[in-house]
Design an enzyme around this catalytic site. Structure first.
Site, PDB file in Angstrom:
ATOM      1  N   GLU A  99      32.502  -7.353 -38.373  1.00  0.00           N
ATOM      2  CA  GLU A  99      31.938  -6.039 -38.724  1.00  0.00           C
ATOM      3  C   GLU A  99      30.426  -6.145 -38.918  1.00  0.00           C
ATOM      4  O   GLU A  99      29.691  -5.216 -38.606  1.00  0.00           O
ATOM      5  CB  GLU A  99      32.604  -5.504 -40.000  1.00  0.00           C
ATOM      6  CG  GLU A  99      34.055  -5.129 -39.783  1.00  0.00           C
ATOM      7  CD  GLU A  99      34.728  -4.670 -41.056  1.00  0.00           C
ATOM      8  OE1 GLU A  99      34.971  -5.528 -41.924  1.00  0.00           O
ATOM      9  OE2 GLU A  99      34.988  -3.468 -41.198  1.00  0.00           O
TER      10      GLU A  99
ATOM     11  N   GLU B 187      42.335  -8.014 -40.105  1.00  0.00           N
ATOM     12  CA  GLU B 187      42.677  -7.616 -41.479  1.00  0.00           C
ATOM     13  C   GLU B 187      44.122  -7.170 -41.673  1.00  0.00           C
ATOM     14  O   GLU B 187      44.753  -7.503 -42.677  1.00  0.00           O
ATOM     15  CB  GLU B 187      41.742  -6.488 -41.952  1.00  0.00           C
ATOM     16  CG  GLU B 187      40.338  -6.932 -42.305  1.00  0.00           C
ATOM     17  CD  GLU B 187      39.387  -6.980 -41.113  1.00  0.00           C
ATOM     18  OE1 GLU B 187      39.881  -6.965 -39.963  1.00  0.00           O
ATOM     19  OE2 GLU B 187      38.168  -7.037 -41.327  1.00  0.00           O
TER      20      GLU B 187
END
Ligand code: NAI
Length: 720
Positions: free
Chosen positions: A119, A141
């Site tokens: 990210e 995730e």
């Protein structure tokens, strides 16, 4: 050159180029997102901004990987929603600052960028990666029960479009460099670290006014644009597919999909807020905690062999270079292949040439499918390390013999007597029995101290688990050597004590036999399958029955009753006998089991089942079926712990989740009991035992825990 350093980042500024390089080199072995990272990044950005003549920024890493994501302890320990929300928003703000800083920012990905690390790269204007096949990229995730919370759901969706982004985010897909380039997860690949840096400098120089697409005026989404009929259809289909896949048992992909869909209808900054709220809710909730505990902490401990004897500790050598495998069937062939792939010389012995031929063909298939990293020569060498033979003498000098002949105590004894003398001096013997206890198996051995159970799971090349079973006389040295072998073949071990079905087969049988019993009682088979999946079980029990074959279970049940002296669900077993003996419904391979198959494809539940089963249950329904399927397994797991078969609680969880597809969303059978509450579980078990018999009777361990209100694992979620 202007240089300085804070706790996490080395800062340098090249005045000639006007480029600041922020090299993350955090105190541990890897860069990860925590307070040290946050403070270091903020300071670094402020420092870079203050450089006169700044034209661009390169984010780089001084470690092997770029950044491996959020520090798991932070996620696991977080209980306070508000506090976590503030922390997440602070990371989002820092990332937002990167992309709006006014000069081009490039992520120099000289190693893996995962989760929050990827990210960070997404918040840069360009991602330039090293073409190292070990480097991995993506947002995994959801595999730990959370979702990308540092802008991933918003940036990737705006960058690649809803469908592609959903494909990565909802499955937690992680890809290697070449595939990452193909999918546009990274923009450019370079051969080495210098190449990455040169490319970053070149890009900054030719893109002095870089901005993110979503910050440009008139930005449009990759089609279909949010709000259009096509976009709505796509989301609907996406929801449907997700539900089909997860049966609604896994919250993380659902929340991620919501964050993507809702966030994309809003401005970028509002989208980030939506993401942060979903993230926080998930991370502070029970499912994420249960998943992280087992899939991260317990798994890592098992992979590191924590608390287990090692050859280093005992000052011995593994001393295994030649492996003999007895039986070239479904298991033996694949075991031979993974051993050869890990560099061992393997002799594969069977009594039938056709079995050897089929096994070698299977090994060739595995080599072309699963050893793609090898060149032609490497593949030939791999296969050449396996020597198929009909002659026992070829096994002479093996350091390890793995027996995988039919599941028959007498045959296994005979094979042991015949071939054990061929072992090299000090060699060890392992049986891949799926249920027979090791101590009686070892009676045929001259060296029961060097005899161990090594239970592989099918398909061997895919399943990460290896269940090692310690017989009464198995020595620590043998266990340590078996563990070293396990490490070499890259499997994750659980180590259990002896007993019929050891651990995994016991819990697995409970699952299957409870399902058979439910069918025999007249519960709807389709509902049974759905109930299991909606509790999180990876595969419905009747489907599993067909895969492992009804014949095998039919043979195993009397074995189990003989060794344990306990009766299993009896109507279920009668049904199984009828299916196999009278209706020849043997399982998937035979094209007929609980399901019907057309051209090898599973179609629907066998309609004839309605004729075979005439009973109607007094009560039914999804909750009742879930309770029975799950509690039947949990009580068996608790019994295994109570009886000392399970020695470490982590093995109960890792074994169930990775060996038999026990609902990963729950963290495993012990976590499941914790989550339902020990007293509730004991009450339910006692009621079920009255109705269904002793197989549900709670063992003394559960009774005493209920009395004291104890748990297996410490509570870390909001409720705890
Ligand atoms: P299989 O029936 O596919 O293969 C057994 C092989 O052993 C056959 O090729 C047979 O010719 C050979 N064999 C028989 N007697 C022999 C002898 N005296 N010497 C050498 N080879 C001999 O069976 P499968 O499924 O591979 O199972 C083997 C063992 O692994 C069994 O103990 C089974 O319980 C266990 N196991 C099976 C699993 C599965 O999913 N199929 C999973 C874990 C363990």
């Amino acid at each position: 050159m202007d240089e300085t350093k804070n706790g996490a980042v080395k800062l340098s500024f090249d005045q000639d180029l006007g480029i600041a390089t922020l090299t993350f080199q955090m105190s541990g072995k890897a860069n990860m997102i925590n307070d040290e990272f946050g403070a270091g990044l903020a300071e670094a950005l402020a420092w870079a901004k203050a450089r006169p003549g700044l034209k661009g920024i390169i984010l780089a890493s001084g470690h092997k990987d770029f950044c491996v994501g959020t520090e798991i302890d932070i996620l696991y320990q977080a209980r306070d929603v508000e506090e976590l929300y503030r922390r997440v928003r602070a990371v989002q703000a820092a990332y937002r600052e990167i992309e709006t800083i006014g000069v081009p920012v490039v992520a120099a990905l000289t190693g893996s960028a995962l989760g929050g690390g990827y990210e960070l790269a997404l918040a840069c204007h360009r991602r330039i990666a090293i073409a190292d096949p070990r480097a991995q990229f993506g947002l995994p995730e959801v595999t730990l029960g959370v979702l990308p919370g540092a802008g991933g759901t918003q940036r990737l969706t705006r960058m690649l479009g809803f469908q592609v982004a959903a494909d990565f985010i909802l499955q937690g897909k992680v890809v290697r460099a070449a595939e990452a380039k193909e999918a546009w997860l990274v923009d450019e690949l370079c051969g080495d670290r210098e190449g990455v840096r040169d490319a970053a400098i070149a890009w900054i120089r030719s893109n002095p006014r870089a901005t993110q697409p979503w910050d440009r005026k008139g930005f449009t989404f990759p089609p279909p644009a949010p709000g259009t009929a096509d976009a709505r259809d796509m989301v609907l289909v996406g929801c449907g597919l997700l539900y089909q896949k997860t049966a609604g048992a896994f919250l993380a992909p659902q929340y991620a999909l919501s964050a993507m869909q809702e966030g994309c209808g809003l401005t970028f900054d509002r989208g980030l807020e939506v993401e942060a709220r979903y993230f926080t809710k998930l991370a502070c909730g029970g499912q994420a905690k249960d998943m992280i505990r087992t899939l991260w902490y317990h798994r890592t401990a098992a992979e590191k062999h924590e608390g287990l004897p090692s050859i280093e500790q005992l000052g011995i050598e593994q001393g295994i270079s030649t492996v003999g495998v007895l039986g070239a069937g479904m298991m033996g062939g694949a075991i031979a292949w993974i051993a050869a792939k890990s560099g061992y010389q393997v002799v594969l012995k069977d009594i039938r040439q056709d079995a050897l031929d089929a096994a070698m063909k299977h090994c060739e298939g595995l080599t072309s499918k699963r050893a793609r990293h090898l060149d032609e020569v490497g593949r030939r060498e791999l296969l050449a390390r396996i020597k198929p033979t009909l002659a026992n003498e070829e096994l002479k000098g093996s350091d390890l013999l793995i027996e995988a002949v039919f599941e028959d105590m007498d045959l296994k004894h005979r094979v042991t007597r015949e071939t054990e003398p061929l072992l090299a001096a000090g060699g060890i013997w392992a049986s891949n029995t799926s249920a027979l206890p090791i101590t009686p198996l070892a009676r045929a051995s001259q060296h029961p101290d060097r005899f161990i159970g090594m239970h592989f799971f099918s398909p061997v090349e895919q399943m990460v688990l290896l269940e090692l079973i310690v017989g009464r006389q198995t020595s620590d040295r043998t266990l340590a050597r078996a563990l070293a072998f396990c490490r070499q073949i890259k499997k994750t071990p659980i180590v259990v004590n002896d007993g019929y079905g050891f651990y995994t087969t016991r819990v697995f049988s409970a699952y299957l036999m409870e399902a058979a019993q439910l069918v025999a009682e007249g519960h709807n088979p389709a509902l049974i399958e759905w109930a299991a999946r909606s509790a999180g079980m990876v595969i419905g029990p009747l489907q599993v029955f067909d895969e492992v074959t009804l014949t095998l279970v039919r043979k195993a049940v009397p074995h189990g009753e003989k060794y344990t002296g306990r009766r299993l669900a009896s109507e279920g077993f009668e049904l199984l006998k009828t299916m196999v003996d009278d209706h020849k419904r043997y399982g998937r391979a035979a094209g007929a089991g609980f399901y019907e198959y057309v051209d090898g494809k599973r179609r629907h539940i066998w309609p004839g089942l309605g004729q075979v089963v005439r009973a109607t249950p007094e009560r039914s329904g999804i909750d009742l079926i879930i309770s029975r399927l799950m509690l039947a397994q949990c009580v068996e797991a608790a019994r295994a712990l109570d009886e000392g078969v399970i020695q470490r609680k982590r093995d109960a969880e890792v074994g169930a989740v990775f060996g038999i597809g026990f609902a990963p969303n729950t963290g495993g059978p012990l976590s499941y009991i914790d989550r339902r509450g020990i007293r509730t579980v004991v009450r339910e078990l006692e009621a079920l035992a009255r109705e269904q018999g002793d197989r549900y009777a709670p063992p003394p361990l559960l009774l005493s825990m209920a009395e004291k209100g104890e748990r297996f694992f410490e509570a870390v979620d909001q409720a705890g």
